[in-house]
Design an enzyme around this catalytic site. Structure first.
Site, PDB file in Angstrom:
ATOM      1  N   GLY A   1       0.820  -1.203   0.000  1.00  0.00           N
ATOM      2  CA  GLY A   1       0.000   0.000   0.000  1.00  0.00           C
ATOM      3  C   GLY A   1       0.850   1.246   0.000  1.00  0.00           C
ATOM      4  O   GLY A   1       2.063   1.174  -0.198  1.00  0.00           O
ATOM      5  N   ASN A   2       0.214   2.380   0.203  1.00  0.00           N
ATOM      6  CA  ASN A   2       0.952   3.644   0.258  1.00  0.00           C
ATOM      7  C   ASN A   2       0.280   4.555   1.279  1.00  0.00           C
ATOM      8  O   ASN A   2      -0.738   4.207   1.858  1.00  0.00           O
ATOM      9  CB  ASN A   2       1.026   4.287  -1.128  1.00  0.00           C
ATOM     10  CG  ASN A   2      -0.344   4.623  -1.668  1.00  0.00           C
ATOM     11  OD1 ASN A   2      -1.022   5.507  -1.163  1.00  0.00           O
ATOM     12  ND2 ASN A   2      -0.774   3.883  -2.688  1.00  0.00           N
TER      13      ASN A   2
END
Ligand code: CTP
Ligand code: CA
Length: 225
Positions: A33-34
């Site tokens: 993810g980020n």
């Protein structure tokens, strides 16, 4: 925002906004993810609705409440986001890609949880490229005159990087943010410059994300005529 509430200059328009950050699953309990919070995309959706637009918000994993008066579609991965954007773009006057899209996803998805192995080092994670949703939208416009807007977070020579990215993506506008420690990701405020394919540059001073959102809609409304 600081605008008058009577200015419904996007009435009769349909705009599509993506927000948040995609998650690319590795196994049932883990993902790549980020750090995108979704705040900028949600600010874009709220301000467009306030200006009279019909708004479709494609939300990727943002921990934010659905804004009132906005159609919200929740997605997880880049490929789900691509499908949802393509579907929504069919009637859109403008598409704004504020979501942070994972460039890569794990090449394989393990249907069972990946376990440690006694006395063994872990296997490396192989990655593959995700589709470039923004470049695809710009290259294959769903409607003539549809405006395509991207966002870019850059470090170092942010203007040169932004100009090159605008050309590479083929979009009409690119909002370039400078990132660093505690800058932009999750923050309430940001500073940016909006680069246009026609060569114009619109600096947006440090301030609330609603203000940047209104500047983007000013530029969009102006170009839609
Ligand atoms: N974007 C997209 N699909 C991707 C990657 C990015 O639609 N697979 C969009 C983002 O939503 C954003 C814009 O492209 O509006 C720029 O994203 P950015 O990550 O800055 O661009 P990249 O081409 O991935 O460049 P970089 O290698 O610097 O990450
Ligand atoms: Ca990227």
């Amino acid at each position: 925002g600081e605008r008058g509430t009577a200015d419904r200059d996007l009435a009769g328009r349909h705009v599509v906004v993506s927000a948040g950050g995609t998650r690319e699953p590795l196994d049932p309990v883990r993902f790549l993810g980020n750090r995108s919070s979704g705040k900028q995309g949600y600010a874009l959706a709220r301000t467009a609705a306030a200006r009279g637009a019909r708004v479709t918000l494609l939300s990727a994993n943002a921990a934010l409440p659905d804004p009132a008066g906005v159609d919200v579609v929740h997605v997880t991965t880049a490929r789900e986001l691509r499908d949802a954007v393509r579907q929504a773009a069919g009637t859109a006057d403008a598409v704004v890609m504020a979501a942070a899209v994972a460039d890569f996803r794990p090449a394989a998805y393990a249907t069972g949880k990946i376990k440690k192995q006694e006395g063994k080092e872990p296997e490396p994670v192989a990655l593959v490229r995700n589709p470039d949703i923004l470049a695809e939208l710009a290259a294959d416009r769903a409607r003539p005159g549809q405006l395509i807007v991207g966002f870019a977070a850059e470090t170092d020579d942010i203007l040169a990087n932004g100009r090159a990215k605008l050309r590479r993506k083929g979009c009409d506008l690119l909002v370039v943010n400078e990132v660093g420690e505690n800058k932009t990701f999750g923050a309430e405020e940001s500073e940016a410059v909006v680069l246009a394919a026609d060569g114009s540059e619109t600096p947006v001073p440090y301030g609330r994300k609603e203000n940047l959102a209104d500047t983007v809609w000013d530029l969009v409304a102006n170009r839609l005529g």
